[in-house]
Scaffold this motif. Structure first.
Motif, PDB file in Angstrom:
ATOM      1  N   THR A   1     -37.407 -11.657  -5.503  1.00  0.00           N
ATOM      2  CA  THR A   1     -36.492 -10.628  -5.973  1.00  0.00           C
ATOM      3  C   THR A   1     -35.907  -9.882  -4.781  1.00  0.00           C
ATOM      4  O   THR A   1     -36.432  -9.932  -3.672  1.00  0.00           O
ATOM      5  N   GLY A   2     -34.828  -9.169  -5.020  1.00  0.00           N
ATOM      6  CA  GLY A   2     -34.235  -8.387  -3.951  1.00  0.00           C
ATOM      7  C   GLY A   2     -32.974  -7.684  -4.378  1.00  0.00           C
ATOM      8  O   GLY A   2     -32.469  -7.870  -5.495  1.00  0.00           O
ATOM      9  N   THR A   3     -32.466  -6.871  -3.474  1.00  0.00           N
ATOM     10  CA  THR A   3     -31.236  -6.125  -3.680  1.00  0.00           C
ATOM     11  C   THR A   3     -30.349  -6.315  -2.461  1.00  0.00           C
ATOM     12  O   THR A   3     -30.835  -6.346  -1.331  1.00  0.00           O
ATOM     13  N   VAL A   4     -29.044  -6.450  -2.696  1.00  0.00           N
ATOM     14  CA  VAL A   4     -28.079  -6.632  -1.616  1.00  0.00           C
ATOM     15  C   VAL A   4     -27.120  -5.448  -1.628  1.00  0.00           C
ATOM     16  O   VAL A   4     -26.508  -5.138  -2.656  1.00  0.00           O
ATOM     17  N   VAL A   5     -26.986  -4.766  -0.484  1.00  0.00           N
ATOM     18  CA  VAL A   5     -26.138  -3.578  -0.381  1.00  0.00           C
ATOM     19  C   VAL A   5     -25.315  -3.659   0.903  1.00  0.00           C
ATOM     20  O   VAL A   5     -25.568  -4.482   1.770  1.00  0.00           O
ATOM     21  N   ASN A   6     -24.321  -2.754   0.999  1.00  0.00           N
ATOM     22  CA  ASN A   6     -23.610  -2.615   2.267  1.00  0.00           C
ATOM     23  C   ASN A   6     -24.287  -1.534   3.103  1.00  0.00           C
ATOM     24  O   ASN A   6     -25.341  -1.013   2.720  1.00  0.00           O
ATOM     25  N   GLU A   7     -23.683  -1.183   4.221  1.00  0.00           N
ATOM     26  CA  GLU A   7     -24.324  -0.219   5.125  1.00  0.00           C
ATOM     27  C   GLU A   7     -24.452   1.163   4.512  1.00  0.00           C
ATOM     28  O   GLU A   7     -25.297   1.957   4.921  1.00  0.00           O
ATOM     29  N   GLN A   8     -23.599   1.482   3.512  1.00  0.00           N
ATOM     30  CA  GLN A   8     -23.661   2.784   2.855  1.00  0.00           C
ATOM     31  C   GLN A   8     -24.619   2.779   1.666  1.00  0.00           C
ATOM     32  O   GLN A   8     -24.755   3.773   0.969  1.00  0.00           O
ATOM     33  N   GLY A   9     -25.275   1.634   1.413  1.00  0.00           N
ATOM     34  CA  GLY A   9     -26.205   1.542   0.295  1.00  0.00           C
ATOM     35  C   GLY A   9     -25.556   1.185  -1.020  1.00  0.00           C
ATOM     36  O   GLY A   9     -26.209   1.207  -2.067  1.00  0.00           O
ATOM     37  N   VAL A  10     -24.264   0.857  -1.025  1.00  0.00           N
ATOM     38  CA  VAL A  10     -23.573   0.492  -2.263  1.00  0.00           C
ATOM     39  C   VAL A  10     -23.935  -0.946  -2.635  1.00  0.00           C
ATOM     40  O   VAL A  10     -23.844  -1.856  -1.799  1.00  0.00           O
ATOM     41  N   PRO A  11     -24.372  -1.201  -3.872  1.00  0.00           N
ATOM     42  CA  PRO A  11     -24.774  -2.551  -4.268  1.00  0.00           C
ATOM     43  C   PRO A  11     -23.596  -3.515  -4.266  1.00  0.00           C
ATOM     44  O   PRO A  11     -22.470  -3.144  -4.588  1.00  0.00           O
ATOM     45  N   LEU A  12     -23.863  -4.768  -3.898  1.00  0.00           N
ATOM     46  CA  LEU A  12     -22.831  -5.792  -3.804  1.00  0.00           C
ATOM     47  C   LEU A  12     -23.062  -6.872  -4.852  1.00  0.00           C
ATOM     48  O   LEU A  12     -24.033  -7.635  -4.762  1.00  0.00           O
ATOM     49  N   PRO A  13     -22.202  -6.963  -5.863  1.00  0.00           N
ATOM     50  CA  PRO A  13     -22.346  -8.025  -6.866  1.00  0.00           C
ATOM     51  C   PRO A  13     -21.759  -9.340  -6.365  1.00  0.00           C
ATOM     52  O   PRO A  13     -20.923  -9.366  -5.465  1.00  0.00           O
ATOM     53  N   GLY A  14     -22.211 -10.447  -6.961  1.00  0.00           N
ATOM     54  CA  GLY A  14     -21.621 -11.751  -6.682  1.00  0.00           C
ATOM     55  C   GLY A  14     -22.007 -12.362  -5.349  1.00  0.00           C
ATOM     56  O   GLY A  14     -21.436 -13.369  -4.944  1.00  0.00           O
ATOM     57  N   VAL A  15     -22.987 -11.794  -4.646  1.00  0.00           N
ATOM     58  CA  VAL A  15     -23.426 -12.356  -3.367  1.00  0.00           C
ATOM     59  C   VAL A  15     -24.303 -13.574  -3.641  1.00  0.00           C
ATOM     60  O   VAL A  15     -25.197 -13.538  -4.497  1.00  0.00           O
ATOM     61  N   GLU A  16     -24.077 -14.650  -2.922  1.00  0.00           N
ATOM     62  CA  GLU A  16     -24.887 -15.858  -3.097  1.00  0.00           C
ATOM     63  C   GLU A  16     -26.205 -15.723  -2.346  1.00  0.00           C
ATOM     64  O   GLU A  16     -26.220 -15.427  -1.155  1.00  0.00           O
ATOM     65  N   VAL A  17     -27.296 -15.950  -3.053  1.00  0.00           N
ATOM     66  CA  VAL A  17     -28.636 -15.917  -2.462  1.00  0.00           C
ATOM     67  C   VAL A  17     -29.238 -17.305  -2.603  1.00  0.00           C
ATOM     68  O   VAL A  17     -29.254 -17.878  -3.692  1.00  0.00           O
ATOM     69  N   VAL A  18     -29.734 -17.843  -1.508  1.00  0.00           N
ATOM     70  CA  VAL A  18     -30.274 -19.201  -1.483  1.00  0.00           C
ATOM     71  C   VAL A  18     -31.733 -19.163  -1.053  1.00  0.00           C
ATOM     72  O   VAL A  18     -32.071 -18.602  -0.014  1.00  0.00           O
TER      73      VAL A  18
END
Length: 381
Positions: free
Chosen positions: A167-184
């Protein structure tokens, strides 16, 4: 991230696999018992009750049980507990979005963003009361005012550990969540047998590795559109270690410039490659400082900032790394003295020298991603 945020994340991310491990059996005497009551006669069906060891709901030893009763009052028993005190919480996620929102029901401690008191194993009188969420619940420590439609809420920096899942969370430098990022999740034992998913609207992802007794290397990448190109950016992991299948783990990622090193001088964004004018050795690239001034918006939608950078030697020549794609006005100095620049390209094309160069990034020289290619020299007298 405070403990309440971890509590909330653990509650909402609790899965049936974890719950199954915690179902009562005759051979598990270490229990905590209690009663859940819902206000206004509300049905408790599918309410989740969990026990967080020592109040740590981010622990892999969280125990849980689901209430099946449709009544407004029901007993619960949490079993197979360790000999430590536990904090007890409950939530009914009615819309299934794994987020607290209007219409969900939570116990009063969660609604008030309070830590539940710790209780000892063997306690039999825990009492929880579920109440309806009347407004969109904010993460502990944040404002409850309505957020702008153009601004996404900052994502939690802590992600629930679920045994058997990555599991995990993907954000930008400001902590805003990023949808649609590919995780492999790259199966390190077998070729071309990766597990691939994408982040949801809250920047979260989950990969099932319960039945995969192999080791996985987890990566995340984001496609950046620029001038007809699609550039792939490798995101920076919070923890770069591999993850064992069957056990799982948390791997969070951030969209930010990757630190450069002697082993990897290219970063993860665009590069500006610089060469001296052919046959001219009056420039020492190690003493050159480039100033890159953005012209208009960059590929990530930002206006960017003026950046001064020295060049680093790479296997492909002198380079300034980690530049966001876009149009820039580039100037340079060597030991404080202005230099001339022009675009560099192979073949018969030529470009004029000048005190500055304004342009963008291209895939010249068979580069895999758009980069900028410049020549430099001292001004002609």
């Amino acid at each position: 991230m405070n403990r309440n945020a971890k509590t909330l994340t653990a509650l909402l991310g609790l899965t049936l696999s974890l719950i199954a491990q915690a179902l009562p059996t005759a051979s598990t005497p270490r229990t905590i018992e209690g009663t859940v009551t819902a206000a206004s006669g509300h049905s408790l069906k599918d309410t989740v009750v969990i026990a967080c060891p020592k109040g740590d709901c981010d622990s892999g030893d969280v125990k849980g049980v689901v209430i099946d009763s449709g009544k407004a009052k029901a007993d619960f028993t949490l079993t197979d507990l360790d000999n430590v005190p536990y904090a007890i919480y409950a939530v009914q996620d009615n819309d299934g979005d794994e987020d607290v929102s209007v219409g969900d029901w939570v116990d009063r401690n969660l609604l008030a963003e309070k830590e539940a008191p710790l209780v000892k194993v063997g306690t039999a009188n825990v009492k929880l009361e579920l109440v309806e969420v009347k407004r969109a619940a904010a993460a502990p420590g944040t404002s409850t005012q309505a957020q702008s439609n153009t601004t996404k809420p900052a994502a939690s920096s802590t992600t629930t550990a679920l045994r058997g899942f990555i599991t995990g969370t993907v954000v930008n430098e400001q902590g805003v969540p990023l949808p649609g990022v590919e995780v492999v999740a790259d199966n390190m034992l077998a070729y071309n047998s990766n597990l691939i998913t994408r982040t949801d609207a809250q920047g979260r992802y989950k990969i099932d590795v319960r039945n995969a007794p192999v080791t996985f290397n987890v990566t995340a990448s984001l496609a950046i559109k620029y001038d007809g190109y699609s550039a792939t950016v490798s995101l920076v992991p919070q923890n770069p270690e591999t993850v064992p299948g069957g056990v799982g783990g948390v791997r969070n990622f951030t969209f930010k410039p990757k630190p450069v090193s002697q082993q990897d001088p290219y970063g993860n964004l665009a590069c500006v490659f610089v060469e001296r004018e052919a046959g001219n050795f009056d420039i020492d690239p190690a003493q050159v400082v480039l100033t890159l001034t953005p012209v208009g918006k960059l590929a990530d939608g930002s206006t960017g900032k003026v950046r001064q950078t020295k060049l680093v030697m790479s296997g492909s020549g002198w380079v300034a790394a980690n530049v966001m794609w876009g149009t820039y006005k580039v100037t340079g100095t060597m030991n404080g003295r202005p230099i001339e620049l022009r675009r560099r390209i192979g073949g018969m094309d030529t470009y004029e020298w000048g005190p500055s160069y304004t342009g963008g990034f291209t895939r010249d020289y068979q580069s895999l991603q758009p980069n900028m290619f410049l020549e430099v020299r001292l001004p002609r007298s």
